[in-house]
Write a protein that holds these residues in place. Structure first.
Motif, short mmCIF file in Angstrom:
data_model
loop_
_atom_site.label_atom_id
_atom_site.label_comp_id
_atom_site.label_asym_id
_atom_site.label_seq_id
_atom_site.Cartn_x
_atom_site.Cartn_y
_atom_site.Cartn_z
N LEU A 1 2.60 -12.83 17.45
CA LEU A 1 1.89 -13.99 16.93
C LEU A 1 2.82 -14.87 16.12
O LEU A 1 3.86 -14.41 15.64
CB LEU A 1 0.70 -13.53 16.08
N ARG A 2 2.44 -16.11 15.95
CA ARG A 2 3.30 -17.10 15.28
C ARG A 2 2.71 -17.50 13.94
O ARG A 2 1.49 -17.68 13.81
CB ARG A 2 3.47 -18.33 16.17
N LEU A 3 3.59 -17.62 12.97
CA LEU A 3 3.22 -18.10 11.65
C LEU A 3 4.08 -19.31 11.32
O LEU A 3 5.31 -19.23 11.35
CB LEU A 3 3.44 -17.01 10.59
N ALA A 4 3.45 -20.45 11.08
CA ALA A 4 4.18 -21.68 10.80
C ALA A 4 3.45 -22.47 9.74
O ALA A 4 2.24 -22.30 9.52
CB ALA A 4 4.34 -22.52 12.07
N GLY A 5 4.20 -23.33 9.06
CA GLY A 5 3.58 -24.14 8.02
C GLY A 5 4.59 -24.82 7.16
O GLY A 5 5.69 -25.16 7.62
N GLN A 6 4.27 -24.97 5.87
CA GLN A 6 5.11 -25.76 4.98
C GLN A 6 4.98 -25.23 3.56
O GLN A 6 3.89 -24.83 3.12
CB GLN A 6 4.70 -27.23 5.04
N ILE A 7 6.10 -25.25 2.84
CA ILE A 7 6.11 -24.93 1.41
C ILE A 7 5.91 -26.22 0.65
O ILE A 7 6.62 -27.20 0.88
CB ILE A 7 7.43 -24.27 0.99
N GLU A 8 4.96 -26.23 -0.26
CA GLU A 8 4.69 -27.43 -1.04
C GLU A 8 5.56 -27.47 -2.30
O GLU A 8 5.86 -26.44 -2.88
CB GLU A 8 3.21 -27.50 -1.44
N GLY A 9 5.93 -28.69 -2.72
CA GLY A 9 6.69 -28.85 -3.94
C GLY A 9 7.94 -29.69 -3.75
O GLY A 9 8.18 -30.23 -2.67
N ASP A 10 8.74 -29.79 -4.80
CA ASP A 10 9.99 -30.54 -4.76
C ASP A 10 11.15 -29.61 -4.42
O ASP A 10 11.18 -28.45 -4.86
CB ASP A 10 10.25 -31.20 -6.11
N GLN A 11 12.10 -30.12 -3.64
CA GLN A 11 13.31 -29.37 -3.30
C GLN A 11 12.95 -27.99 -2.74
O GLN A 11 13.28 -26.95 -3.32
CB GLN A 11 14.22 -29.24 -4.52
N PHE B 1 8.62 -24.31 8.18
CA PHE B 1 9.13 -23.02 8.67
C PHE B 1 8.28 -22.55 9.84
O PHE B 1 7.16 -23.03 10.07
CB PHE B 1 9.07 -21.96 7.55
N ALA B 2 8.82 -21.58 10.60
CA ALA B 2 8.08 -20.93 11.69
C ALA B 2 8.70 -19.55 11.91
O ALA B 2 9.92 -19.40 11.93
CB ALA B 2 8.14 -21.75 12.97
N ILE B 3 7.84 -18.54 12.03
CA ILE B 3 8.28 -17.17 12.29
C ILE B 3 7.54 -16.68 13.53
O ILE B 3 6.32 -16.77 13.61
CB ILE B 3 7.98 -16.23 11.10
N GLU B 4 8.30 -16.12 14.48
CA GLU B 4 7.72 -15.65 15.75
C GLU B 4 7.64 -14.12 15.77
O GLU B 4 8.27 -13.42 14.98
CB GLU B 4 8.61 -16.11 16.92
N GLY B 5 6.84 -13.61 16.70
CA GLY B 5 6.83 -12.18 17.00
C GLY B 5 6.19 -11.32 15.94
O GLY B 5 6.62 -10.19 15.72
N LEU B 6 5.14 -11.80 15.28
CA LEU B 6 4.50 -11.05 14.20
C LEU B 6 3.22 -10.37 14.68
O LEU B 6 2.65 -10.74 15.70
CB LEU B 6 4.18 -11.99 13.04
N VAL B 7 2.79 -9.37 13.92
CA VAL B 7 1.53 -8.68 14.20
C VAL B 7 0.78 -8.50 12.89
O VAL B 7 1.37 -8.49 11.81
CB VAL B 7 1.77 -7.31 14.86
N GLU B 8 -0.53 -8.39 13.01
CA GLU B 8 -1.35 -8.18 11.82
C GLU B 8 -1.22 -6.75 11.34
O GLU B 8 -0.78 -5.86 12.06
CB GLU B 8 -2.81 -8.52 12.13
N GLY B 9 -1.64 -6.50 10.09
CA GLY B 9 -1.58 -5.16 9.54
C GLY B 9 -1.31 -5.20 8.04
O GLY B 9 -1.69 -6.15 7.35
N ASP B 10 -0.64 -4.15 7.55
CA ASP B 10 -0.29 -4.06 6.14
C ASP B 10 0.97 -4.90 5.92
O ASP B 10 2.09 -4.41 6.00
CB ASP B 10 -0.04 -2.59 5.77
N THR B 11 0.78 -6.19 5.65
CA THR B 11 1.90 -7.12 5.63
C THR B 11 2.02 -7.83 4.28
O THR B 11 1.06 -7.96 3.52
CB THR B 11 1.73 -8.20 6.71
#
Length: 246
Positions: A72-82, A114-124
């Motif tokens: 599974l894919r996790l993507a998004g954005q970090i909010e804030g300056d720098q 950012f984007a991270i590929e190849g993930l699975v749900e669980g104790d994360t």
């Protein structure tokens, strides 16, 4: 990826090899041994495949089949300056009979994307940090898939102090690793023996030293936010990289 045999009765893991251009692998082990065979990806290497659970095997064995599901894919954005250049360390803990914990790591790009590929749900857990920055984020039991995760940074704590009797030597850098329920946090020891680990979530940390390709755990626990910590290392660790006196 790499394939590894993990002895069920303890001992060192045994790396295998893939036949070039195929998904077939071989691992040379002792006959009669009981092993857990796992496929893993190096930390930081993107892959759309999720790391599977291990296969139990007794040597010799042929025709082992390890199924690698699409992750599974996790993507998004970090909010804030720098917010570019932050490390996003994703960790999935697994039971001992399922193989080693699974780790993935990427760095945020422009505007914190950012984007991270190849993930699975669980104790994360997902730990977000940047060396020298006191901001961090910690998300547990990450919901997947998610293409629009917004991460809000918060002010973290610092642990700082010095190594008693440490003398720096080029090529023999010393690191302290702070161990907790999430990914390990590292701090490099400076030539004068001082160190600082920033952006720590509240909690109590175990400590491990790493130097010259070796490592060891210390009988020490440190609370995040503690200053003027004095760490005492074994004498043989302090002497690594020093030239013996004639």
């Amino acid at each position: 990826p790499r394939v590894v045999a993990i002895p069920t009765d303890g001992g060192d893991n045994i790396n295998g090899t893939f036949t070039p251009g195929t998904n077939r692998f071989v691992i040379f082990v002792r006959a009669g041994g009981q092993y857990r065979v796992a496929v893993t990806w190096p930390m930081g290497r993107a892959s759309p495949l999720a790391t599977p659970d291990v296969v139990q095997a007794e040597a010799p064995a042929e025709g082992l089949r390890i199924v690698c599901p699409t992750g599974l894919r996790l993507a998004g954005q970090i909010e804030g300056d720098q917010v570019s250049g932050f490390s996003l360390d994703w960790l999935r803990r697994r039971a001992p009979n399922q193989g080693p914990d699974v780790r993935r790591s990427v760095r945020s790009g422009p505007e914190g994307r950012f984007a991270i590929e190849g993930l699975v749900e669980g104790d994360t857990t997902l730990y977000v940090s940047r060396r020298g920055d006191d901001r961090y984020a910690l998300i547990e039991n990450v919901r997947l898939p998610d293409e629009s995760l917004v991460i809000h940074l918060q002010d973290g704590l610092t642990v700082e102090g010095a190594i008693r009797g440490f003398v720096g030597r080029q090529g023999f850098d010393l690191y302290l690793s702070f161990l907790w329920r999430g990914p390990t946090i590292h701090a490099q020891v400076q030539e004068d023996g001082t160190f600082a680990a920033t952006g720590l979530p509240p909690g109590t940390y175990g400590v491990r030293w790493q130097r010259a390709g070796k490592q060891g755990d210390l009988d020490l626990e440190i609370e995040a936010g503690t200053e003027d910590v004095e760490v005492v290392l074994p004498d043989d660790v302090l002497r690594m990289g020093q030239t013996p006196e004639k």
